[in-house]
Design a protein around this motif. Sequence first.
Motif, PDB file in Angstrom:
ATOM      1  N   SER A  81       0.794  -1.132  -0.018  1.00  0.00           N
ATOM      2  CA  SER A  81      -0.121   0.005   0.113  1.00  0.00           C
ATOM      3  C   SER A  81       0.993   1.191   0.116  1.00  0.00           C
ATOM      4  O   SER A  81       0.704   2.283  -0.780  1.00  0.00           O
ATOM      5  CB  SER A  81      -0.951  -0.135   1.205  1.00  0.00           C
ATOM      6  N   TYR A  82       1.993   1.170   0.850  1.00  0.00           N
ATOM      7  CA  TYR A  82       2.730   2.294   0.701  1.00  0.00           C
ATOM      8  C   TYR A  82       3.347   2.463  -0.547  1.00  0.00           C
ATOM      9  O   TYR A  82       3.396   3.674  -1.068  1.00  0.00           O
ATOM     10  CB  TYR A  82       3.955   2.000   1.922  1.00  0.00           C
ATOM     11  N   VAL A  83       3.879   1.573  -1.053  1.00  0.00           N
ATOM     12  CA  VAL A  83       4.517   1.591  -2.550  1.00  0.00           C
ATOM     13  C   VAL A  83       3.235   2.121  -3.542  1.00  0.00           C
ATOM     14  O   VAL A  83       3.552   3.045  -4.312  1.00  0.00           O
ATOM     15  CB  VAL A  83       5.135   0.178  -3.015  1.00  0.00           C
ATOM     16  N   MET A  84       2.180   1.704  -3.469  1.00  0.00           N
ATOM     17  CA  MET A  84       1.041   2.026  -4.174  1.00  0.00           C
ATOM     18  C   MET A  84       0.797   3.585  -4.066  1.00  0.00           C
ATOM     19  O   MET A  84       0.501   4.300  -5.029  1.00  0.00           O
ATOM     20  CB  MET A  84      -0.300   1.333  -3.990  1.00  0.00           C
ATOM     21  N   VAL A  85       0.682   4.231  -3.066  1.00  0.00           N
ATOM     22  CA  VAL A  85       0.342   5.442  -2.652  1.00  0.00           C
ATOM     23  C   VAL A  85       1.708   6.190  -3.077  1.00  0.00           C
ATOM     24  O   VAL A  85       1.441   7.441  -3.927  1.00  0.00           O
ATOM     25  CB  VAL A  85       0.204   5.929  -1.158  1.00  0.00           C
ATOM     26  N   TRP A  86       2.871   5.976  -2.997  1.00  0.00           N
ATOM     27  CA  TRP A  86       3.933   6.674  -3.500  1.00  0.00           C
ATOM     28  C   TRP A  86       3.832   6.730  -5.005  1.00  0.00           C
ATOM     29  O   TRP A  86       4.352   7.812  -5.450  1.00  0.00           O
ATOM     30  CB  TRP A  86       5.342   5.970  -2.865  1.00  0.00           C
ATOM     31  N   MET A  87       3.479   5.693  -5.786  1.00  0.00           N
ATOM     32  CA  MET A  87       3.670   5.741  -7.114  1.00  0.00           C
ATOM     33  C   MET A  87       2.501   6.546  -7.549  1.00  0.00           C
ATOM     34  O   MET A  87       2.672   7.074  -8.703  1.00  0.00           O
ATOM     35  CB  MET A  87       3.442   4.195  -7.699  1.00  0.00           C
ATOM     36  N   ALA A  88       1.435   6.512  -6.993  1.00  0.00           N
ATOM     37  CA  ALA A  88       0.166   7.383  -7.396  1.00  0.00           C
ATOM     38  C   ALA A  88       0.697   8.843  -7.192  1.00  0.00           C
ATOM     39  O   ALA A  88       0.366   9.583  -8.227  1.00  0.00           O
ATOM     40  CB  ALA A  88      -0.946   7.044  -6.551  1.00  0.00           C
TER      41      ALA A  88
END
Length: 152
Positions: free
Chosen positions: A84-91
Amino acid sequence: YRFRRSSSVADMRMRRSSSFFSEESMGEDLEEDQGSLIWKFYVIVTAPFAFAFWLTTPDCSEENRRSWFGVTFVVSIAWITCISYVMVWMAIEAGWTFGIPDPIMGVTVLAAGTSIPDALSSLFVARQGLGDMALSSSIGSNIFDVGFGLPI
């Protein structure tokens, strides 16, 4: 490329036959997909994740590991947190790249990215004849998100 361990629950679900999911059609689709370029791309992208999940998450369906359910739950939550952290960062990075404000990215992309998989999993489970499981999944995931994920 299969790191998934067989379990009695998964075997029981595979034995259940419905008009949408039958063992024959699933086998044929899998054989057709394995030779395609999309399947090869899928394997290349997901193999590291599947191996990491297999390596770090104990399989509680085996008799000798039934008492490890707590460890499996905590490791699963840790994986969800990291991904989830990586997903938010990429968004956020994609929003900066395309000039889209963070609130818009959060409301649209991240909301769709978390709601669509829940809806699809509920749909697939309901088509297998497990309606109660589909309903509990859709309600339970939202309760878990608000009760556990939001306070963190």
